[in-house]
Design a protein around this motif. Structure first.
Motif, PDB file in Angstrom:
ATOM      1  N   PRO A   1       0.819  -1.236   0.000  1.00 40.71           N
ATOM      2  CA  PRO A   1       0.000   0.000   0.000  1.00 40.71           C
ATOM      3  C   PRO A   1       0.840   1.269   0.000  1.00 40.71           C
ATOM      4  N   ASN A   2       2.009   1.211   0.636  1.00 39.24           N
ATOM      5  CA  ASN A   2       2.908   2.359   0.641  1.00 39.24           C
ATOM      6  C   ASN A   2       3.807   2.266  -0.584  1.00 39.24           C
ATOM      7  N   LYS A   3       3.581   3.143  -1.546  1.00 32.38           N
ATOM      8  CA  LYS A   3       4.294   3.077  -2.821  1.00 32.38           C
ATOM      9  C   LYS A   3       5.785   3.339  -2.665  1.00 32.38           C
ATOM     10  N   ASP A   4       6.190   4.067  -1.641  1.00 33.99           N
ATOM     11  CA  ASP A   4       7.617   4.315  -1.430  1.00 33.99           C
ATOM     12  C   ASP A   4       8.349   3.029  -1.051  1.00 33.99           C
ATOM     13  N   ILE A   5       7.705   2.163  -0.277  1.00 32.78           N
ATOM     14  CA  ILE A   5       8.330   0.874   0.059  1.00 32.78           C
ATOM     15  C   ILE A   5       8.459   0.024  -1.193  1.00 32.78           C
ATOM     16  N   GLU A   6       7.444   0.046  -2.052  1.00 29.14           N
ATOM     17  CA  GLU A   6       7.514  -0.691  -3.311  1.00 29.14           C
ATOM     18  C   GLU A   6       8.638  -0.148  -4.195  1.00 29.14           C
ATOM     19  N   THR A   7       8.791   1.182  -4.225  1.00 35.49           N
ATOM     20  CA  THR A   7       9.871   1.795  -5.008  1.00 35.49           C
ATOM     21  C   THR A   7      11.239   1.357  -4.479  1.00 35.49           C
ATOM     22  N   ALA A   8      11.401   1.385  -3.165  1.00 41.08           N
ATOM     23  CA  ALA A   8      12.678   0.970  -2.565  1.00 41.08           C
ATOM     24  C   ALA A   8      13.008  -0.471  -2.916  1.00 41.08           C
ATOM     25  N   PHE A   9      12.011  -1.349  -2.881  1.00 39.95           N
ATOM     26  CA  PHE A   9      12.265  -2.750  -3.217  1.00 39.95           C
ATOM     27  C   PHE A   9      12.689  -2.888  -4.681  1.00 39.95           C
ATOM     28  N   ASN A  10      12.030  -2.163  -5.594  1.00 44.22           N
ATOM     29  CA  ASN A  10      12.388  -2.251  -7.017  1.00 44.22           C
ATOM     30  C   ASN A  10      13.824  -1.785  -7.260  1.00 44.22           C
ATOM     31  N   LEU A  11      14.248  -0.742  -6.547  1.00 42.44           N
ATOM     32  CA  LEU A  11      15.627  -0.275  -6.692  1.00 42.44           C
ATOM     33  C   LEU A  11      16.613  -1.317  -6.167  1.00 42.44           C
ATOM     34  N   ILE A  12      16.287  -1.923  -5.047  1.00 38.55           N
ATOM     35  CA  ILE A  12      17.160  -2.958  -4.487  1.00 38.55           C
ATOM     36  C   ILE A  12      17.242  -4.141  -5.453  1.00 38.55           C
ATOM     37  N   ALA A  13      16.087  -4.575  -5.963  1.00 40.20           N
ATOM     38  CA  ALA A  13      16.048  -5.729  -6.862  1.00 40.20           C
ATOM     39  C   ALA A  13      16.841  -5.493  -8.135  1.00 40.20           C
ATOM     40  N   ALA A  14      16.912  -4.238  -8.583  1.00 42.86           N
ATOM     41  CA  ALA A  14      17.629  -3.930  -9.819  1.00 42.86           C
ATOM     42  C   ALA A  14      19.133  -3.808  -9.613  1.00 42.86           C
ATOM     43  N   THR A  15      19.598  -3.736  -8.366  1.00 40.38           N
ATOM     44  CA  THR A  15      21.013  -3.457  -8.116  1.00 40.38           C
ATOM     45  C   THR A  15      21.758  -4.574  -7.394  1.00 40.38           C
ATOM     46  N   VAL A  16      21.083  -5.437  -6.630  1.00 42.88           N
ATOM     47  CA  VAL A  16      21.803  -6.453  -5.857  1.00 42.88           C
ATOM     48  C   VAL A  16      22.341  -7.542  -6.778  1.00 42.88           C
ATOM     49  N   THR A  17      23.428  -8.148  -6.334  1.00 42.37           N
ATOM     50  CA  THR A  17      24.043  -9.256  -7.065  1.00 42.37           C
ATOM     51  C   THR A  17      23.469 -10.567  -6.538  1.00 42.37           C
ATOM     52  N   THR A  18      22.942 -11.390  -7.434  1.00 41.81           N
ATOM     53  CA  THR A  18      22.326 -12.649  -7.029  1.00 41.81           C
ATOM     54  C   THR A  18      22.954 -13.807  -7.791  1.00 41.81           C
ATOM     55  N   ASN A  19      22.719 -14.994  -7.298  1.00 42.81           N
ATOM     56  CA  ASN A  19      23.191 -16.221  -7.949  1.00 42.81           C
ATOM     57  C   ASN A  19      22.002 -17.176  -8.096  1.00 42.81           C
ATOM     58  N   PRO A  20      21.474 -17.357  -9.343  1.00 48.03           N
ATOM     59  CA  PRO A  20      21.961 -16.833 -10.618  1.00 48.03           C
ATOM     60  C   PRO A  20      21.639 -15.347 -10.774  1.00 48.03           C
ATOM     61  N   PRO A  21      22.373 -14.650 -11.688  1.00 43.48           N
ATOM     62  CA  PRO A  21      22.156 -13.211 -11.883  1.00 43.48           C
ATOM     63  C   PRO A  21      20.741 -12.918 -12.380  1.00 43.48           C
ATOM     64  N   THR A  22      20.241 -11.735 -12.044  1.00 39.18           N
ATOM     65  CA  THR A  22      18.915 -11.302 -12.498  1.00 39.18           C
ATOM     66  C   THR A  22      18.952 -11.020 -13.991  1.00 39.18           C
ATOM     67  N   GLU A  23      17.959 -11.535 -14.725  1.00 38.06           N
ATOM     68  CA  GLU A  23      17.920 -11.313 -16.175  1.00 38.06           C
ATOM     69  C   GLU A  23      17.773  -9.816 -16.478  1.00 38.06           C
ATOM     70  N   LEU A  24      18.303  -9.404 -17.626  1.00 40.62           N
ATOM     71  CA  LEU A  24      18.311  -7.998 -18.000  1.00 40.62           C
ATOM     72  C   LEU A  24      16.908  -7.441 -18.143  1.00 40.62           C
ATOM     73  N   TYR A  25      15.990  -8.231 -18.697  1.00 39.01           N
ATOM     74  CA  TYR A  25      14.637  -7.718 -18.868  1.00 39.01           C
ATOM     75  C   TYR A  25      13.961  -7.475 -17.519  1.00 39.01           C
ATOM     76  N   LYS A  26      14.325  -8.289 -16.497  1.00 38.92           N
ATOM     77  CA  LYS A  26      13.763  -8.074 -15.161  1.00 38.92           C
ATOM     78  C   LYS A  26      14.348  -6.807 -14.537  1.00 38.92           C
ATOM     79  N   VAL A  27      15.655  -6.587 -14.781  1.00 36.52           N
ATOM     80  CA  VAL A  27      16.281  -5.374 -14.261  1.00 36.52           C
ATOM     81  C   VAL A  27      15.595  -4.138 -14.835  1.00 36.52           C
TER      82      VAL A  27
END
Length: 763
Positions: free
Chosen positions: A639-665
């Motif tokens: 419901p709080n759009k700022d929390i959703e925004t923060a999660f999207n930024l984190i998801a686009a920048t963290v390093t994962t194994n396996p790496p996040t696909e480019l289209y998801k980024v």
């Protein structure tokens, strides 16, 4: 706004004394120079201005608001200028002088179990009639109460044992006078009922002796029923419900349901309003969603009756309290329900009986609070301007006192009013100077309402942009008005009320410091952040405030953010991994809104942890993926759009194994940009554009790459965050470098270095 009745029955208002004046009929006037206290914190923006139950928009407004005046000398405190009470006390027989030490009293308040030690001996019956003896004892009791209440402001400010002891002795002696009148003097029925009501009211306000109070009221109710004193019977039932609520809330609710049923059957609608408002207040105070629903049902019942009886002001008050109830409710539809109730309350705004400045201000306070929860900056700014305009008009209204928060809500008088409302019930239901009936309620005084408006204004401007420091200035102005260290002349009052109000003000000071710290954090001014954190802890200690619930959670999170900001990642990780920020994966449907706030802060702590773990020595791509999978269900579509925004930024920048696909980024960044633009969050726009530039245009030659780097630099400048300004200018300098623009690259690189030195002055 909550309801416990109007001016406290034990507040010195008794037969022959005037209660607080009704609205628009001789209410306390503001002095000619009062407006000088409310200058605009910013030129051109106008004045801006939220039960135990504290009401809430976070705040409990159920107190009588007064300022304080520091005694000029210790002698004034230890030797208050009593008229006859002190002299009579000195002349009392020896048995009446052996006062029990306050340390033996419950919660530092006198208890009626020891009242026999304070009971003055009445005049000899042979020379005075019983009526004269009773009136003498009642007058003597009132003089003791008045003397105590005159001492209360100084006692509340200093809280020395000497002042508190004197206050308690005066109250206990006054209670002893009333106790003597009840037990040793033959009284007329009406007089006995009045004395019982007064005695019980003082017990409720000043002591913890619930059994004595309930016994006194039970006998009084029986007496009133036998003599058909309907007004006094209802008043006693009202007090009895408050006694019961302190030790057994469920029993109080059951009793109130019975009183409501009886009053409704006899069509005594004024008392139906009073009982239902009290019932709703008790339910809202629990914080439980089930009780919250019960409160809503009672408020809707009030609105239904008020609409039938054309009591439009009562309808307005009920609608606003229902809006407050929804504001405390978690859920996506809560804001919509709040807006519906605000619209309902404004349906009768053209009615002269509804032109009550306190209710008008409360309407806009709730409206701004709901817009903050909604998160749309455009809507917030629009409603903020409306609130400031209404507050400006209210500040000029002499009917709203700077020291009293009493509201007189008019009720249409009926033929039955004469038997159920009288001067003896004026602490709950009074008679105005125009002869009409009034429901007495309490709210914030003008000074406190102004400070709350400054808090809301600071929050809105902080959300919009912290670089211009407008939000910080409003917060500083509001903090100055609510600071208890500034001595203010105050009328006499109850010591428990003054202490409760002082703690409320201390709590508000803590919240002001929290948001001032967030303003400073947005500008990477970590020295000011640390100073605000220290002041929060000092204020909590000075005002004996328990750092618990959302206040503790916010303070703890702010401490972790401070350590993260200065580069102490180990300390930050220890704080963010504390069990205080543990997140349950199961979604509870019965959690209160306070618990929802704590859960949201815990989510932010987890997101901060993820970003700290991207530091090269700490990277663990497998753990990153596990934590991301755990957080995603709770953050996506939050419901709080700022929390959703923060999660999207984190998801686009963290390093994962396996790496996040480019289209998801790309999808994460697109979603973050959209949400940041929707909420108008300058900080998130800055971070998103910088991440996009770094992810897709690093080392790329071309106009698009240069445009992206420039946009990131401009947005970083708007945010005022020197850390992100250094990052953006550094990327822009690299962009100029690869395109062969050596001069531009050199100049931009120097700017980036200057910003970096400001962000980390010790490095």
């Amino acid at each position: 706004m909550s309801y416990q009745g109007g001016p406290a029955p034990g507040n010195g208002y008794w037969a022959g004394q005037d209660p607080p004046n009704a609205y628009k009929h001789g209410r306390p006037q503001v002095s000619n120079n009062a407006s000088a206290q409310y200058e605009q914190p910013l030129s051109g923006n106008g004045q801006s201005w939220t039960q135990n139950g504290q009401t809430s928009y976070g705040v409990n407004p159920m107190y009588t608001s007064n300022g304080y005046q520091m005694p000029t000398s210790q002698a004034q405190v230890q030797q208050p200028q009593y008229i006859s009470p002190a002299q009579l006390q000195q002349q009392a027989p020896a048995r009446a002088q052996h006062y029990q030490h306050p340390s033996q009293l419950s919660n530092s308040r006198p208890t009626p179990n020891s009242l026999s030690k304070y009971t003055p001996i009445p005049p000899t019956p042979s020379t005075d009639s019983p009526l004269d003896t009773a009136m003498l004892l009642v007058s003597l009791a009132e003089e003791y109460f008045v003397a105590a209440h005159e001492l209360a402001p100084a006692a509340a400010l200093s809280m020395t044992s000497t002042n508190v002891d004197v206050y308690q002795k005066l109250i206990a002696t006054g209670l002893g006078c009333l106790d003597t009148a009840l037990k040793r003097v033959r009284l007329a029925p009406r007089q006995e009922a009045n004395i019982r009501l007064r005695y019980a009211a003082v017990l409720l306000e000043e002591t913890e002796n619930f059994m004595e109070g309930e016994t006194t009221l039970s006998k009084g109710i029986t007496l009133c029923e036998r003599n058909h004193y309907h007004d006094l019977k209802y008043a006693m039932q009202f007090l009895l419900a408050q006694f019961m609520a302190k030790k057994n809330p469920k029993a109080a609710v059951k009793a109130l349901d019975g009183y409501i049923s009886d009053a409704h059957a006899y069509q005594h609608f004024s008392w139906v309003y009073a009982f239902r408002f009290l019932r709703a207040t008790h339910s809202l105070a629990s914080g439980n969603l089930t009780d919250n629903h019960a409160a809503v049902q009672n408020l809707r019942a009030i609105a239904a009756v008020a609409e039938q009886q054309d009591d439009n002001a009562i309808f307005m008050a009920a609608s606003l309290m229902e809006a407050l109830a929804y504001l405390k409710t978690p859920g996506s539809d809560a804001v919509e329900q709040v807006q519906c109730q605000i619209a309902a309350s404004q349906a009768y705004q053209a009615d002269p009986s509804c032109c009550i400045p306190q209710l008008a201000v409360l309407t806009h306070i709730i409206d701004v609070a709901s817009s903050i929860r909604q998160g749309n900056t455009t809507v917030m700014m629009s409603k903020l301007k409306d609130m400031q305009s209404v507050m400006d008009d209210a500040m000029k209204d002499p009917s709203w006192s700077t020291t009293s928060g009493v509201i007189s809500v008019p009720i249409k008088r009926t033929p039955k009013s004469s038997s159920i409302i009288s001067q003896d019930t004026r602490m709950i239901l009074g008679i105005g100077e125009d002869g009409g009936d009034n429901l007495m309620m309490t709210f914030l005084n003008k000074k406190d309402a102004y400070s709350i408006s400054c808090l809301l204004t600071g929050m809105v401007l902080l959300h919009k942009n912290s670089s211009d420091q407008k939000g910080f200035k409003y917060l500083a102005a509001g903090l100055e008005y609510i600071d208890e260290r500034t001595p203010v002349k105050v009328a006499s009052s109850l010591l428990p009320d003054l202490i409760a109000r002082r703690r409320w003000r201390g709590l508000m000071q803590c919240y002001f410091q929290i948001y001032m710290a967030f303003c400073s954090a947005g500008l990477t001014d970590w020295a000011k952040v640390k100073d605000s954190i220290d002041k929060i802890h000092k204020t909590a200690l000075d005002f004996e405030i328990d750092l618990a619930g959302p206040l503790e959670c916010l303070t703890f999170y702010l401490t972790g953010a401070y350590h993260q900001g200065i580069g102490d990642f180990d300390a930050a990780l220890r704080i963010f991994s504390n069990e205080r920020f543990s997140i349950s994966t199961s979604k509870s449907t019965t959690s209160s809104y306070a618990e929802q706030v704590e859960r949201d802060i815990a989510l932010l702590a987890a997101l901060n942890t993820l970003w700290i773990l991207q530091d090269k020595p700490r990277q663990d791509p497998t753990y990153n993926l596990v934590l991301m999978d755990r957080l995603e269900p709770m953050c996506v579509h939050h419901p709080n759009k700022d929390i959703e925004t923060a999660f999207n930024l984190i998801a686009a920048t963290v390093t994962t194994n396996p790496p996040t696909e480019l289209y998801k980024v790309k999808a994460y960044l697109r979603a973050a940009l959209t949400r940041a633009q929707t909420t108008g969050n300058t900080q998130f726009l800055c971070i998103t554009l910088n991440v996009m530039c770094s992810r897709f245009f690093s080392g790329v030659v071309g106009d698009q790459a240069e445009k992206s780097a420039k946009a990131a630099s401009v947005q970083a400048m708007k945010s005022g965050n020197v850390l992100w300004m250094s990052v953006a200018d550094g990327m822009l300098a690299q962009c100029y470098e690869v395109q062969g623009k050596k001069v531009e690259a050199q100049m931009t690189s120097e700017q980036a270095l200057m910003s970096a030195k400001k962000a980390f002055p010790g490095v």
